[in-house]
Scaffold this motif. Structure first.
Motif, short mmCIF file in Angstrom:
data_model
loop_
_atom_site.label_atom_id
_atom_site.label_comp_id
_atom_site.label_asym_id
_atom_site.label_seq_id
_atom_site.Cartn_x
_atom_site.Cartn_y
_atom_site.Cartn_z
N LEU A 20 3.62 -4.99 9.34
CA LEU A 20 3.22 -3.68 8.84
C LEU A 20 4.18 -3.17 7.77
O LEU A 20 3.74 -2.63 6.75
CB LEU A 20 3.14 -2.68 10.00
N CYS A 21 5.47 -3.35 7.99
CA CYS A 21 6.45 -2.89 7.00
C CYS A 21 6.31 -3.63 5.68
O CYS A 21 6.52 -3.06 4.61
CB CYS A 21 7.86 -3.03 7.55
N ALA A 22 5.94 -4.91 5.76
CA ALA A 22 5.76 -5.69 4.53
C ALA A 22 4.60 -5.18 3.69
O ALA A 22 4.56 -5.40 2.48
CB ALA A 22 5.55 -7.16 4.88
N HIS A 23 3.65 -4.50 4.33
CA HIS A 23 2.49 -3.97 3.60
C HIS A 23 2.74 -2.59 3.00
O HIS A 23 1.86 -2.05 2.32
CB HIS A 23 1.28 -3.91 4.53
N VAL A 24 3.91 -1.99 3.25
CA VAL A 24 4.23 -0.67 2.69
C VAL A 24 5.01 -0.86 1.40
O VAL A 24 6.05 -1.52 1.39
CB VAL A 24 5.06 0.17 3.69
N ARG A 25 4.55 -0.28 0.32
CA ARG A 25 5.27 -0.39 -0.95
C ARG A 25 6.53 0.46 -0.92
O ARG A 25 6.67 1.37 -0.07
CB ARG A 25 4.39 0.05 -2.12
N SER A 26 7.46 0.20 -1.82
CA SER A 26 8.65 1.04 -1.93
C SER A 26 8.23 2.48 -2.22
O SER A 26 7.43 2.73 -3.12
CB SER A 26 9.55 0.54 -3.06
N GLY A 27 8.75 3.40 -1.42
CA GLY A 27 8.37 4.80 -1.56
C GLY A 27 7.11 5.16 -0.80
O GLY A 27 6.72 6.33 -0.76
N GLY A 28 6.45 4.18 -0.18
CA GLY A 28 5.22 4.42 0.56
C GLY A 28 5.48 4.89 1.98
O GLY A 28 6.62 4.86 2.48
N HIS A 29 4.42 5.31 2.66
CA HIS A 29 4.53 5.87 4.00
C HIS A 29 3.96 4.91 5.05
O HIS A 29 2.93 4.26 4.82
CB HIS A 29 3.77 7.20 4.10
N LEU A 30 4.61 4.90 6.21
CA LEU A 30 4.13 4.19 7.39
C LEU A 30 3.86 5.23 8.47
O LEU A 30 4.73 6.05 8.78
CB LEU A 30 5.18 3.19 7.88
N VAL A 31 2.66 5.21 9.06
CA VAL A 31 2.26 6.18 10.08
C VAL A 31 1.76 5.41 11.30
O VAL A 31 0.79 4.65 11.20
CB VAL A 31 1.16 7.13 9.56
N LEU A 32 2.46 5.59 12.44
CA LEU A 32 2.15 4.84 13.65
C LEU A 32 1.76 5.78 14.78
O LEU A 32 2.41 6.82 14.98
CB LEU A 32 3.36 4.01 14.09
N ALA A 33 0.75 5.39 15.56
CA ALA A 33 0.33 6.19 16.72
C ALA A 33 -0.11 5.24 17.84
O ALA A 33 -0.17 4.03 17.66
CB ALA A 33 -0.80 7.14 16.34
N GLY A 34 -0.42 5.85 19.00
CA GLY A 34 -0.69 5.08 20.20
C GLY A 34 0.59 4.92 21.00
O GLY A 34 0.72 4.02 21.83
N ILE A 35 1.54 5.83 20.78
CA ILE A 35 2.89 5.73 21.35
C ILE A 35 3.11 6.90 22.30
O ILE A 35 2.86 8.06 21.93
CB ILE A 35 3.95 5.76 20.22
N HIS A 55 0.83 -1.20 0.00
CA HIS A 55 0.00 0.00 0.00
C HIS A 55 0.87 1.26 0.00
O HIS A 55 2.00 1.24 0.49
CB HIS A 55 -0.92 0.00 1.22
N ASP A 56 0.29 2.33 -0.53
CA ASP A 56 1.00 3.62 -0.54
C ASP A 56 1.10 4.20 0.86
O ASP A 56 2.04 4.93 1.18
CB ASP A 56 0.27 4.61 -1.46
N LEU A 57 0.10 3.90 1.70
CA LEU A 57 0.06 4.41 3.07
C LEU A 57 -0.47 3.33 3.98
O LEU A 57 -1.53 2.74 3.71
CB LEU A 57 -0.83 5.65 3.14
N VAL A 58 0.27 3.05 5.05
CA VAL A 58 -0.19 2.12 6.09
C VAL A 58 -0.31 2.91 7.39
O VAL A 58 0.66 3.51 7.85
CB VAL A 58 0.76 0.92 6.27
N LEU A 59 -1.52 2.91 7.96
CA LEU A 59 -1.81 3.61 9.21
C LEU A 59 -2.08 2.58 10.31
O LEU A 59 -2.82 1.61 10.08
CB LEU A 59 -3.05 4.48 9.05
N ALA A 60 -1.50 2.79 11.49
CA ALA A 60 -1.77 1.90 12.61
C ALA A 60 -1.76 2.72 13.89
O ALA A 60 -0.72 3.17 14.34
CB ALA A 60 -0.74 0.78 12.69
N ASN A 61 -2.94 2.93 14.45
CA ASN A 61 -3.09 3.65 15.72
C ASN A 61 -3.52 2.63 16.76
O ASN A 61 -4.71 2.38 16.96
CB ASN A 61 -4.13 4.77 15.56
N ILE A 62 -2.53 2.01 17.40
CA ILE A 62 -2.83 0.92 18.35
C ILE A 62 -2.19 1.29 19.68
O ILE A 62 -2.55 2.27 20.30
CB ILE A 62 -2.34 -0.44 17.81
N LEU A 63 -1.20 0.55 20.13
CA LEU A 63 -0.39 0.86 21.31
C LEU A 63 1.02 0.35 21.04
O LEU A 63 1.23 -0.48 20.15
CB LEU A 63 -0.95 0.22 22.58
N ALA A 64 1.99 0.86 21.80
CA ALA A 64 3.40 0.58 21.51
C ALA A 64 3.72 -0.91 21.48
O ALA A 64 4.42 -1.38 20.57
CB ALA A 64 4.29 1.29 22.53
#
Length: 294
Positions: A244-259, A225-234
């Motif tokens: 999660l990283c495997a689902h991010v395409r090359s050049g895509g963004h990973l956005v994590l929250a709950g940290i 995916h172009d963007l993977v969002l995960a708002n869970i906990l650390a």
């Protein structure tokens, strides 16, 4: 309706609570009986996780019943139990009838994400300056836009619009992040959660916002995916790092929250084999961590 008020030592809070549930209490709350005194205790737990203890050394337990007779019967039955030793009935009092729906609604106002992007409950009119809105009411699933982690994710999405066409919202809760991505250019959106109630809430909220997405359990998460969002906990975010990283395409963004801010280095280390996480935003002790896959 009537409230039954009990004074309960810490070790009896759980059995008393279970008994009240069995006695058909409409609701039960636990508070520090020594609040606002020198004996007051603070109970701190990880946000979103169970409290470290069931109650305080002296807890005030308040149970709500439909009738005075039901409250009195509950008090009589409780006092006959072995586990009630050391507890005391402090009293019963009527609860004034209220418009509970209106009272609940009054606690939720529109939430500003950016000056032009707002979360608006269905009973409110959108602010005049709102160019994009998400219609969302409080429900069973986590995520109404009031928590800093949700706001930071949505703020990032708005600031990087248009986001890529393919988006994965992992741990979707109410679906608010997936819907936010759709409002900012995403076209193929996959939202997954371990909780079937969250999956259903996401589908209903997407429908209410005229957004097309696919919602399902975690095994539905496939592809890059172009963007993977995960708002869970650390802690789960660390465990999910390779997935999660495997689902991010090359050049895509990973956005994590709950940290929490103090957990930044732990997350950087956990994701280092795949991406270089950085802190992109911070609010009320929470941080947003993002990375772009090489």
């Amino acid at each position: 309706m009537f409230e039954l008020v009990l004074l309960v030592p810490e070790q009896a809070v759980e059995p008393v609570g279970d008994a009240l549930d069995a006695l058909d209490a409409l609701s039960t709350s636990v508070e520090d009986a020594d609040a606002m005194t020198e004996a007051e205790q603070a109970l701190f737990g990880e946000p979103g996780m169970p409290p470290p203890k069931e109650g305080w050394q002296r807890s005030r337990v308040v149970a709500l019943f439909n009738t005075e007779a039901a409250a009195r019967e509950a008090a009589t039955l409780l006092q006959a139990q072995d586990f009630f030793d050391g507890c005391a009935v402090q009293g019963m009092r009527p609860v004034a009838e209220q418009d509970w729906v209106r009272l609940t609604q009054s606690q939720f106002d529109p939430v500003e994400i950016t000056p032009s992007f707002w979360i608006v409950p269905s009973w409110h009119e959108p602010p005049a300056q709102a160019e994009r809105i998400i219609r969302l009411d409080p429900g069973l699933a986590f995520g109404t836009g009031t928590h800093p982690t949700t706001r930071m994710c949505l703020r990032w999405t708005a600031g990087h619009a248009p986001v890529g066409p393919r988006v994965l919202d992992y741990g979707c809760g109410s679906g608010i992040l997936a819907i936010g991505a759709a409002k900012h250019g995403a076209q193929q959106i996959l939202a997954v959660d371990i909780d079937p109630a969250a999956v259903e809430a996401t589908r209903l909220n997407a429908e209410a916002n005229h957004v097309q997405l696919v919602a399902g359990l975690p095994d539905a998460a496939v592809g890059e995916h172009d963007l993977v969002l995960a708002n869970i906990l650390a802690t789960p975010l660390k465990v999910l790092a390779p997935l999660l990283c495997a689902h991010v395409r090359s050049g895509g963004h990973l956005v994590l929250a709950g940290i929490l801010a103090r957990q930044a280095d732990e997350l950087k280390a956990a994701y280092a084999p795949w991406v270089a996480l950085e802190v992109s935003d911070e609010e009320d002790g929470w941080i947003l961590m993002t990375a772009r896959k090489a």
